[in-house]
Design a protein around this motif. Structure first.
Motif, mmCIF file in Angstrom:
data_model
loop_
_atom_site.group_PDB
_atom_site.id
_atom_site.type_symbol
_atom_site.label_atom_id
_atom_site.label_comp_id
_atom_site.label_asym_id
_atom_site.label_seq_id
_atom_site.Cartn_x
_atom_site.Cartn_y
_atom_site.Cartn_z
ATOM 1 N N ILE A 40 0.965 -1.158 -0.009
ATOM 2 C CA ILE A 40 -0.034 0.043 0.159
ATOM 3 C C ILE A 40 0.917 1.263 -0.182
ATOM 4 C CG2 ILE A 40 -1.977 -0.965 1.166
ATOM 5 C CD1 ILE A 40 -0.803 0.478 3.764
ATOM 6 N N ASP A 41 0.145 2.691 -0.384
ATOM 7 C CA ASP A 41 0.795 3.578 -0.113
ATOM 8 C C ASP A 41 -0.148 4.412 1.084
ATOM 9 O OD1 ASP A 41 2.373 6.102 -0.626
ATOM 10 O OD2 ASP A 41 2.308 5.797 -2.637
ATOM 11 N N HIS A 42 0.445 5.485 1.276
ATOM 12 C CA HIS A 42 -0.276 6.408 2.175
ATOM 13 C C HIS A 42 -1.641 6.658 1.768
ATOM 14 C CE1 HIS A 42 3.122 8.150 4.505
ATOM 15 N NE2 HIS A 42 3.757 8.053 3.515
ATOM 16 N N GLY A 43 -2.661 6.463 2.783
ATOM 17 C CA GLY A 43 -4.042 6.683 2.313
ATOM 18 C C GLY A 43 -5.047 5.955 3.410
ATOM 19 N N SER A 44 -6.197 5.337 2.816
ATOM 20 C CA SER A 44 -7.141 4.994 3.439
ATOM 21 C C SER A 44 -6.970 3.642 3.426
ATOM 22 C CB SER A 44 -8.455 5.385 2.599
ATOM 23 O OG SER A 44 -8.377 4.917 1.385
ATOM 24 N N ASN A 45 -6.158 3.011 4.430
ATOM 25 C CA ASN A 45 -5.800 1.613 4.611
ATOM 26 C C ASN A 45 -5.715 1.170 6.185
ATOM 27 O OD1 ASN A 45 -4.898 1.182 1.651
ATOM 28 N ND2 ASN A 45 -3.591 2.927 2.314
ATOM 29 N N THR A 46 -7.062 1.425 6.717
ATOM 30 C CA THR A 46 -7.179 0.996 8.297
ATOM 31 C C THR A 46 -6.441 -0.291 8.484
ATOM 32 O OG1 THR A 46 -9.115 2.373 8.292
ATOM 33 C CG2 THR A 46 -8.776 0.688 10.183
ATOM 34 N N GLY A 47 -5.464 -0.295 9.408
ATOM 35 C CA GLY A 47 -5.294 -1.666 10.103
ATOM 36 C C GLY A 47 -3.887 -2.191 9.178
ATOM 37 N N HIS A 48 -3.507 -1.591 8.132
ATOM 38 C CA HIS A 48 -2.546 -1.925 7.472
ATOM 39 C C HIS A 48 -1.118 -1.476 8.011
ATOM 40 C CE1 HIS A 48 -5.799 -3.009 4.701
ATOM 41 N NE2 HIS A 48 -4.985 -3.687 3.937
ATOM 42 N N THR A 49 -0.146 -2.170 7.370
ATOM 43 C CA THR A 49 1.437 -1.802 8.110
ATOM 44 C C THR A 49 2.004 -1.097 6.403
ATOM 45 O OG1 THR A 49 1.286 -3.407 9.213
ATOM 46 C CG2 THR A 49 3.557 -2.476 8.854
ATOM 47 N N LEU A 50 2.195 0.380 6.823
ATOM 48 C CA LEU A 50 2.834 1.111 5.842
ATOM 49 C C LEU A 50 4.498 0.922 5.825
ATOM 50 C CD1 LEU A 50 2.312 3.128 3.360
ATOM 51 C CD2 LEU A 50 2.880 4.859 5.068
ATOM 52 N N ALA A 51 5.169 0.681 4.765
ATOM 53 C CA ALA A 51 6.465 0.377 4.854
ATOM 54 C C ALA A 51 7.219 1.938 5.323
ATOM 55 C CB ALA A 51 7.001 0.248 3.182
ATOM 56 N N GLU A 52 6.852 2.848 4.828
ATOM 57 C CA GLU A 52 7.292 4.335 5.292
ATOM 58 C C GLU A 52 7.345 4.322 6.864
ATOM 59 O OE1 GLU A 52 5.717 3.968 2.485
ATOM 60 O OE2 GLU A 52 6.803 5.255 1.142
ATOM 61 N N HIS A 53 6.519 3.862 7.536
ATOM 62 C CA HIS A 53 6.015 3.890 8.974
ATOM 63 C C HIS A 53 6.922 3.036 9.729
ATOM 64 C CE1 HIS A 53 1.476 5.014 8.749
ATOM 65 N NE2 HIS A 53 2.302 6.321 8.271
ATOM 66 N N VAL A 54 7.219 1.802 9.098
ATOM 67 C CA VAL A 54 8.248 0.652 9.875
ATOM 68 C C VAL A 54 9.625 1.509 9.612
ATOM 69 C CG1 VAL A 54 6.604 -1.164 9.766
ATOM 70 C CG2 VAL A 54 8.489 -0.782 8.130
ATOM 71 N N ALA A 55 9.892 1.980 8.498
ATOM 72 C CA ALA A 55 11.088 2.620 8.053
ATOM 73 C C ALA A 55 11.406 3.732 9.222
ATOM 74 C CB ALA A 55 11.384 3.131 6.856
ATOM 75 N N ASP A 56 10.459 4.591 9.620
ATOM 76 C CA ASP A 56 10.337 5.923 10.254
ATOM 77 C C ASP A 56 10.771 5.361 11.783
ATOM 78 O OD1 ASP A 56 10.101 7.528 8.262
ATOM 79 O OD2 ASP A 56 7.933 8.179 8.563
ATOM 80 N N ALA A 57 9.963 4.330 11.966
ATOM 81 C CA ALA A 57 10.499 3.828 13.305
ATOM 82 C C ALA A 57 11.622 3.117 13.656
ATOM 83 C CB ALA A 57 9.253 2.784 13.808
ATOM 84 N N GLY A 58 12.396 2.870 12.539
ATOM 85 C CA GLY A 58 13.846 2.314 12.747
ATOM 86 C C GLY A 58 14.196 1.211 12.118
ATOM 87 N N ALA A 59 13.154 0.582 11.351
ATOM 88 C CA ALA A 59 13.591 -0.641 10.694
ATOM 89 C C ALA A 59 14.253 -0.533 9.468
ATOM 90 C CB ALA A 59 12.348 -1.412 10.276
ATOM 91 N N VAL A 60 15.335 -1.296 9.250
ATOM 92 C CA VAL A 60 16.166 -1.157 7.999
ATOM 93 C C VAL A 60 15.563 -2.048 6.874
ATOM 94 C CG1 VAL A 60 17.943 -0.067 9.066
ATOM 95 C CG2 VAL A 60 17.928 -2.529 8.880
#
Ligand code: G3P
Length: 214
Positions: A59-79
């Motif tokens: 998915i990309d940013h948008g209406s995706n309730t309950g999904h895991t966005l790649a950018e969010h896990v990267a921002d949280a510190g995942a590589v």
């Protein structure tokens, strides 16, 4: 050797395991990484351990309730991120989309698969690595490198016939340094494991045992 400790949703202390991963990583040439649940990525990454996501959605940013966005896990510190783990299966088109989403966010990718035929399909999608994990051996303590060595060798061949640059990992039942050495002898460049560390009374000792022969 690449070693990814998948914490799944085991009731371990993710920060304590991550600190053990970080400390044991300092003692070895192996590359030790940890994949906590998404909600724990940020505090695990803060330990300094190399942190991976267990999954991202296509998915990309948008209406995706309950999904895991790649950018969010990267921002949280995942590589990096696992994709299509046996416990989080995706359709082929969604694996493709998840690989693209991860790459868009700058995450390294490991696509998991059950068998060599699926490994070939996964390798064709262009991830950094593929990982063969026979589902029937996951969580058994019986290492894939011993119970089904052909599946690892066949996965290495299947991946190489599609993309010579893709790394091949294996997982399921791996818990000792001998298991890791056996995986390497079969052509695997790394291992995924979970219960051998996440359910161990002393995760740091389990990690030390894993890398001792390397
Ligand atoms: O992602 C690794 C995992 O599926 C293997 O689990 O408990 O057999 O090491 P385990």
């Amino acid at each position: 050797m690449f070693v990814l400790v998948n914490l799944k949703t085991y009731p371990c202390d993710p920060v304590a395991v991550a600190e053990a991963v970080r400390d044991v990583n300092e003692t070895t040439d192996a590359r030790l990484t940890v994949a906590p649940p998404a909600a724990h990525i940020e505090r695990v990454a803060e330990t300094g351990a190399e942190t991976w996501a267990q999954h991202v959605d296509p998915i990309d940013h948008g209406s995706n309730t309950g999904h895991t966005l790649a950018e969010h896990v990267a921002d949280a510190g995942a590589v990096g991120t696992l994709i299509n783990h046996s416990e989080q299966r995706l359709k082929l088109a969604d694996i493709d989309g998840a690989v693209q989403a991860a790459e868009r966010a700058g995450l390294e990718t490991v696509v998991c698969a059950n068998n060599p035929a699926q490994i070939g399909a996964a390798a064709a999608l262009g991830p950094d690595a593929v990982a063969v994990e026979p589902p029937e051996l996951i969580g058994t303590g019986t290492p894939v490198s011993q119970a089904d060595p052909d599946i690892v060798e066949d996965a290495v061949d299947a991946a190489a016939s599609v993309d010579a640059d893709v790394s091949v990992l294996c997982g399921a039942g791996i818990s000792t340094g001998d298991d890791v050495v056996a995986a390497g002898d079969l052509g695997s460049e790394g291992v995924l494991l979970a219960s051998g560390v996440a359910k161990a009374d002393d995760p740091e000792a389990a990690l030390e045992d894993l890398v001792a022969p390397l």
